[in-house]
Design an enzyme around this catalytic site. Structure first.
Site, mmCIF file in Angstrom:
data_model
loop_
_atom_site.group_PDB
_atom_site.id
_atom_site.type_symbol
_atom_site.label_atom_id
_atom_site.label_comp_id
_atom_site.label_asym_id
_atom_site.label_seq_id
_atom_site.Cartn_x
_atom_site.Cartn_y
_atom_site.Cartn_z
ATOM 1 C CG ASN A 85 -118.282 -24.148 -8.400
ATOM 2 O OD1 ASN A 85 -117.705 -23.076 -8.571
ATOM 3 N ND2 ASN A 85 -118.499 -25.005 -9.382
ATOM 4 C CE LYS A 161 -117.242 -20.303 -11.289
ATOM 5 N NZ LYS A 161 -117.957 -21.533 -11.062
ATOM 6 C CD GLU A 168 -121.804 -21.956 -16.909
ATOM 7 O OE1 GLU A 168 -122.059 -23.132 -16.549
ATOM 8 O OE2 GLU A 168 -120.721 -21.390 -16.649
#
Length: 288
Positions: A85, A161, A168
């Site tokens: 990430n 992402k 999310e």
């Protein structure tokens, strides 16, 4: 196809196993696992040109040091894939540094968590067409049907992402608030049963709801779970990007702040609010 996997944590180990099940040859390196190569140099020696080294290590200093070491080991035409990430700004810089040494850099945003081995990993890939094309068999083996996409040039994979993780945050917070309200209601609701009900035909059904239903079934009152929510950093980057581009992210920003609030044992802001109510309205305050 042959691949070098660097990092065998929860994600890296699952990805390695999924690739091997699909018939790919995966060499591995993790300093905490004895059955792997002893160094990045040894890992590179186990691969044939053009080499493909995939890093699945924590974002930040560890990713940077691993990347810099690989720059000194790999040869022209080889490719480095960062599946962690990382901040997309760092990925753009790393792609430029790799290009100076005639190496390729691919940023792959990976989603799937501990369920990826069984369900597949969603892959959001950024980079030049040549290395992405060479790695396509790897991407397709890791992803479920329809779960892989070359989303743009270097940095685009980690950018997408980042936004994915921001979304999310918002989805998780919406479920959290809704179930909090039901928990506090006058009705003695079976929250596990409600979650299970919503999974079937409801417009709010999702994989996150599936996981919530599972958690409530295993532990109806969520006892022994502290109300302390960490953030990986990508939610912060999403909000920072929104500020930089003047795009309002009301829900995602609120969800990020809710995580911050969960970590306060006692909020000083709440003390200020109570003191002000006492001062202007004579409202009672609770004192130690």
């Amino acid at each position: 196809m042959k691949l070098g996997m660097i990092g065998l944590g929860r994600m890296g180990a699952g990805m390695t196993e999924r690739l091997r099940q699909a018939g790919h040859e995966v060499q591995t390196y993790d300093p905490n696992v004895e059955s792997t190569a002893s160094s990045l140099a040894e890992l590179a020696a186990q691969l044939e040109p053009p080499r493909h080294a995939w890093t699945m290590v924590p974002a930040g200093e560890i990713t940077e040091s691993t990347f810099q070491e690989l720059l000194g080991i790999l040869e022209a035409g080889d490719a480095i894939v960062d599946g962690g990430n990382s901040n997309f700004h760092d990925s753009k810089r790393r792609a430029a540094e790799a290009k100076e040494q005639e190496l390729f850099f691919v940023d792959a945003g990976v989603s799937g968590g501990i369920w990826g081995l069984r369900e597949g990993f969603a892959l959001m890939v950024g980079g030049e067409a040549e290395p992405v094309g060479r790695l396509r068999p790897i991407f397709e083996a890791l992803a479920p049907a329809g779960g892989y996409g070359h989303v743009g040039p270097s940095g685009a994979g980690h950018f997408v992402k980042m936004v994915h993780n921001g979304v999310e945050y918002g989805l998780m917070q919406a479920y959290a608030e809704g179930f909090d309200l039901m928990q506090a209601s006058e009705y003695d609701l079976d929250l596990a049963a409600v979650a299970e009900l919503w999974r079937h035909g409801s417009v709010v059904r999702s994989w996150l709801l599936d996981l919530l239903a599972r958690a409530l079934e295993e532990n109806p009152g969520l006892e022994h779970i502290r109300a302390y929510v960490e953030d990986s950093g990508e939610g912060r980057w999403t909000v920072e990007q929104a500020i930089d581009t003047a795009v309002p992210l009301h829900v995602i920003t609120a969800a990020l702040y809710a995580r911050f609030a969960s970590r306060a044992e006692e909020s000083f802001a709440a003390k200020v609010n109570a003191a002000l109510r006492e001062q202007f309205g004579g409202h009672a305050v609770r004192r130690d």
